[in-house]
Design an enzyme around this catalytic site. Structure first.
Site, mmCIF file in Angstrom:
data_model
loop_
_atom_site.group_PDB
_atom_site.id
_atom_site.type_symbol
_atom_site.label_atom_id
_atom_site.label_comp_id
_atom_site.label_asym_id
_atom_site.label_seq_id
_atom_site.Cartn_x
_atom_site.Cartn_y
_atom_site.Cartn_z
ATOM 1 N N LYS A 175 -1.510 -3.202 -12.346
ATOM 2 C CA LYS A 175 -0.456 -2.172 -12.404
ATOM 3 C C LYS A 175 -1.039 -0.766 -12.279
ATOM 4 O O LYS A 175 -2.059 -0.468 -12.888
ATOM 5 C CB LYS A 175 0.303 -2.280 -13.744
ATOM 6 C CG LYS A 175 1.016 -3.610 -13.921
ATOM 7 C CD LYS A 175 1.594 -3.775 -15.312
ATOM 8 C CE LYS A 175 2.786 -2.895 -15.567
ATOM 9 N NZ LYS A 175 3.475 -3.274 -16.828
ATOM 10 N N GLY A 181 9.188 2.978 -11.188
ATOM 11 C CA GLY A 181 10.115 2.397 -10.212
ATOM 12 C C GLY A 181 9.673 1.036 -9.695
ATOM 13 O O GLY A 181 10.077 0.625 -8.610
ATOM 14 N N GLU A 217 -3.057 -6.639 -16.640
ATOM 15 C CA GLU A 217 -2.356 -7.227 -17.786
ATOM 16 C C GLU A 217 -2.154 -8.702 -17.535
ATOM 17 O O GLU A 217 -1.968 -9.121 -16.391
ATOM 18 C CB GLU A 217 -0.939 -6.621 -17.888
ATOM 19 C CG GLU A 217 -0.833 -5.457 -18.789
ATOM 20 C CD GLU A 217 0.581 -4.870 -18.845
ATOM 21 O OE1 GLU A 217 1.524 -5.455 -18.278
ATOM 22 O OE2 GLU A 217 0.719 -3.818 -19.455
ATOM 23 N N HIS A 225 13.232 -8.373 -19.780
ATOM 24 C CA HIS A 225 12.933 -6.954 -20.010
ATOM 25 C C HIS A 225 13.935 -6.452 -21.049
ATOM 26 O O HIS A 225 15.132 -6.395 -20.780
ATOM 27 C CB HIS A 225 13.072 -6.184 -18.686
ATOM 28 C CG HIS A 225 12.890 -4.697 -18.837
ATOM 29 N ND1 HIS A 225 11.905 -3.998 -18.187
ATOM 30 C CD2 HIS A 225 13.577 -3.778 -19.563
ATOM 31 C CE1 HIS A 225 11.991 -2.719 -18.510
ATOM 32 N NE2 HIS A 225 12.998 -2.557 -19.338
ATOM 33 N N LYS A 254 15.510 -2.382 -11.764
ATOM 34 C CA LYS A 254 16.702 -2.828 -12.483
ATOM 35 C C LYS A 254 17.966 -2.700 -11.634
ATOM 36 O O LYS A 254 18.147 -1.718 -10.939
ATOM 37 C CB LYS A 254 16.862 -1.969 -13.742
ATOM 38 C CG LYS A 254 15.677 -2.060 -14.681
ATOM 39 C CD LYS A 254 15.654 -0.899 -15.670
ATOM 40 C CE LYS A 254 14.364 -0.919 -16.480
ATOM 41 N NZ LYS A 254 14.181 0.322 -17.258
ATOM 42 N N ARG A 309 12.248 10.244 -21.535
ATOM 43 C CA ARG A 309 13.374 10.950 -20.885
ATOM 44 C C ARG A 309 14.640 10.119 -21.068
ATOM 45 O O ARG A 309 14.576 9.013 -21.604
ATOM 46 C CB ARG A 309 13.078 11.076 -19.399
ATOM 47 C CG ARG A 309 12.761 9.692 -18.804
ATOM 48 C CD ARG A 309 12.729 9.660 -17.315
ATOM 49 N NE ARG A 309 12.117 8.460 -16.791
ATOM 50 C CZ ARG A 309 12.711 7.299 -16.634
ATOM 51 N NH1 ARG A 309 13.957 7.130 -17.012
ATOM 52 N NH2 ARG A 309 12.066 6.257 -16.129
HETATM 53 P P1 ADP Z 1 7.716 0.681 -13.682
HETATM 54 O O1 ADP Z 1 7.356 1.797 -14.606
HETATM 55 O O2 ADP Z 1 7.120 0.820 -12.315
HETATM 56 O O3 ADP Z 1 9.184 0.352 -13.674
HETATM 57 P P2 ADP Z 1 7.113 -1.380 -15.638
HETATM 58 O O4 ADP Z 1 5.803 -1.413 -16.319
HETATM 59 O O5 ADP Z 1 8.279 -0.818 -16.403
HETATM 60 O O6 ADP Z 1 6.961 -0.604 -14.250
HETATM 61 O O7 ADP Z 1 7.492 -2.829 -15.141
HETATM 62 C C1 ADP Z 1 8.634 -3.081 -14.346
HETATM 63 C C2 ADP Z 1 8.931 -4.571 -14.328
HETATM 64 O O8 ADP Z 1 7.801 -5.295 -13.816
HETATM 65 C C3 ADP Z 1 9.198 -5.184 -15.693
HETATM 66 O O9 ADP Z 1 10.523 -5.021 -16.112
HETATM 67 C C4 ADP Z 1 8.851 -6.639 -15.436
HETATM 68 O O10 ADP Z 1 9.906 -7.295 -14.751
HETATM 69 C C5 ADP Z 1 7.662 -6.540 -14.481
HETATM 70 N N1 ADP Z 1 6.371 -6.576 -15.232
HETATM 71 C C6 ADP Z 1 5.601 -5.514 -15.575
HETATM 72 N N2 ADP Z 1 4.508 -5.913 -16.278
HETATM 73 C C7 ADP Z 1 4.593 -7.257 -16.397
HETATM 74 C C8 ADP Z 1 3.772 -8.260 -17.024
HETATM 75 N N3 ADP Z 1 2.635 -7.961 -17.663
HETATM 76 N N4 ADP Z 1 4.198 -9.535 -16.949
HETATM 77 C C9 ADP Z 1 5.351 -9.880 -16.293
HETATM 78 N N5 ADP Z 1 6.144 -8.995 -15.684
HETATM 79 C C10 ADP Z 1 5.788 -7.684 -15.726
#
Ligand code: ADP
Length: 464
Positions: A175, A181, A217, A225, A254, A309
């Site tokens: 990540k 997004g 991760e 979520h 989402k 935010r």
């Molecule tokens: P962003 O800030 O780009 O939206 P997030 O960290 O909030 O990224 O993650 C967005 C989505 O990606 C999460 O809601 C989930 O569906 C998926 N995701 C992120 N990290 C993981 C993980 N460690 N394991 C499984 N799914 C993940």
């Protein structure tokens, strides 16, 4: 180059406030949404806009409007000097950043502070601690909040990446630390894929966010979520306003959000709420914020990130808790205490994001002119939108043109209400996600409440 033009000027309330005039550094539905609250509070509003947004509702609605540049975000909505100049020229005493654009930009918060304009949100230091996802994870570990197991810091080197996966096991997800997004994440299932995935993820992160930092991760399998809304004032009080379930996602973005989560009971809500409050306290947070968690099938939850935010999906919480979160943000920024606030949840609320996208063409953006834009109404229905008939949806920005939010006593009733509201929502001229949402509402899988973030991968959309 500033073209400062006057708009309407209404003041409806005599409520006292420390702010006389708020500049909204955003566009579209959220800019309009913020100005509606300002108007109820008797606060004047200033819109900023790019040339392509001159006819947008947020510009027409504001008391004053300042053109800050051409369509390119870098030249307008992301251009700090121009936004500050607009605030100074109009004498605004506060800036609300909305979501996206500069909302989580610590430098912007700092510049506002340096020119004595109140940034409605946390301080630059708090944004810095939480904005960088990898630093945020380290802060959470120190605060005793459960996080997804993974790399202790940023990963640059293949050997290091392979060492980490020996501990966590596969699958893992790479990540971007500056991500947002749902962009730039990569799932890796075996050693042989790691080198290529790491290089591509780093390059993509550099391209999208100007920061090549990535971390690893454990990929939580079949997660939901679930995020917690919190409010913290300047006096050390923090409360949470329950969860939002945002499991229905397309490519990690989402599409449908609801509260309460079909999977969260009172005991789990308390546990997650307490963890979210601890997370906010760990950085002496100020303002509205969201702590995002992944919830696995054993009902164990892991901190993912904090959004410092207002969120797109905030209206479902507003409806269930009967609260105006933007008003709370403004009051907190003005120094009010939330100590005696008591928000009581009631009913079930669902939001569908109505995007200018074609569900028959892999959700390809569908900008253009709206010939008909008829929004649904009636009991328990709310539409947050800046669109109107004849409005031209520009191709330059996010494709969301409306949020449809319904509230009812139970989840089943809310689904039925959402279905009828979607039937009443008529948009002619462009393609939207409305027909897609209708099918989701009718699907037994969605109705059962039992699915995970991969729900839409197996969902079969029937072309009309
Ligand atoms: P962003 O800030 O780009 O939206 P997030 O960290 O909030 O990224 O993650 C967005 C989505 O990606 C999460 O809601 C989930 O569906 C998926 N995701 C992120 N990290 C993981 C993980 N460690 N394991 C499984 N799914 C993940």
């Amino acid at each position: 180059m500033i073209n400062h033009c006057s708009g309407l000027n209404h003041k409806h309330s005599s409520e006292k406030t420390l702010f006389n005039k708020i500049l909204v550094a955003n566009r579209g539905e959220i800019a309009l949404r913020i100005m509606q609250t300002c108007r109820e509070m008797g606060i004047s509003t200033v819109a900023v806009y790019s040339t392509v947004d001159a006819e947008s509702m947020h510009v027409k609605y504001a008391d004053e409007a300042v053109c800050i540049g051409p369509a390119l975000s870098r030249e307008s909505y992301l251009n700090i000097p121009r936004i500050i100049a607009a605030a100074e020229v109009t004498n605004a005493d506060a800036i609300h950043p909305g979501y996206g654009f500069l909302a989580e930009n610590a430098n912007f918060a700092e510049v506002c502070d340096s020119v004595n304009i109140k940034f409605i949100g946390p301080t630059a230091a708090m944004i810095n601690q939480m904005g960088d996802k990898n630093t945020a994870k380290a802060t959470m570990i120190a605060a005793g909040v459960p996080v997804v197991p993974g790399s202790p810091g940023l990963v640059t080197d293949l050997q290091e990446a392979l060492e980490i996966t020996k501990r966590t096991g596969y699958p893992v997800i790479i990540k971007p630390t500056a991500g947002g997004g749902g962009k730039g994440m990569r799932v890796v299932t075996e050693d042989s894929q790691m080198e290529k995935a790491l290089n591509t993820a780093r390059n993509e992160a550099e391209q999208s966010f100007g920061n090549s930092g990535v971390y690893i991760e454990k990929y939580v399998e079949n997660p939901r979520h679930v995020e917690i809304q919190i409010l913290s004032d300047q006096h050390g009080n923090t409360i949470h306003l329950g969860e939002r379930d945002c499991t229905v996602q397309r490519r990690h973005q989402k599409l449908i959000e609801e509260t309460p989560s079909p999977l969260v009971d009172e005991a789990l809500r308390k546990k997650m709420g307490d963890a979210a409050v601890a997370a906010a306290r760990a950085v002496n947070y100020e303002g509205a914020g969201t702590i995002e968690f992944l919830l696995d099938k054993h009902k164990d939850f892991y901190f993912m990130e904090m959004n410092t935010r207002i969120q797109v999906e905030h209206p479902v919480t507003e409806e269930r808790y009967d609260v105006d979160l933007v008003k709370e943000q403004i009051l907190i920024a003005a120094g009010d205490s939330i100590k005696d606030r008591n928000f009581v949840p009631k009913g079930h609320s669902i939001e569908c994001r109505i995007n200018a996208e074609d569900p028959e063409q892999l959700f390809r953006p569908s900008p253009g002119q709206l010939q008909v834009f008829h929004t649904p109404g009636g009991h328990g229905v709310r539409v947050d939108s800046h669109a109107y008939a004849s409005y031209v949806v520009p191709s330059n920005y996010d494709s969301m043109i409306a949020k449809l939010i319904v509230t009812a006593h139970t989840r089943d009733e809310a689904i039925a209400r959402m279905s009828r509201a979607l039937d009443e929502f008529i948009v002619v001229g462009i393609k939207t996600t409305i027909p897609f949402h209708k099918q989701v509402m009718h699907s037994p899988a969605f109705q059962s409440g039992e699915y995970d973030t991969s729900f839409l991968e197996s969902f079969r959309y029937e072309k009309k």
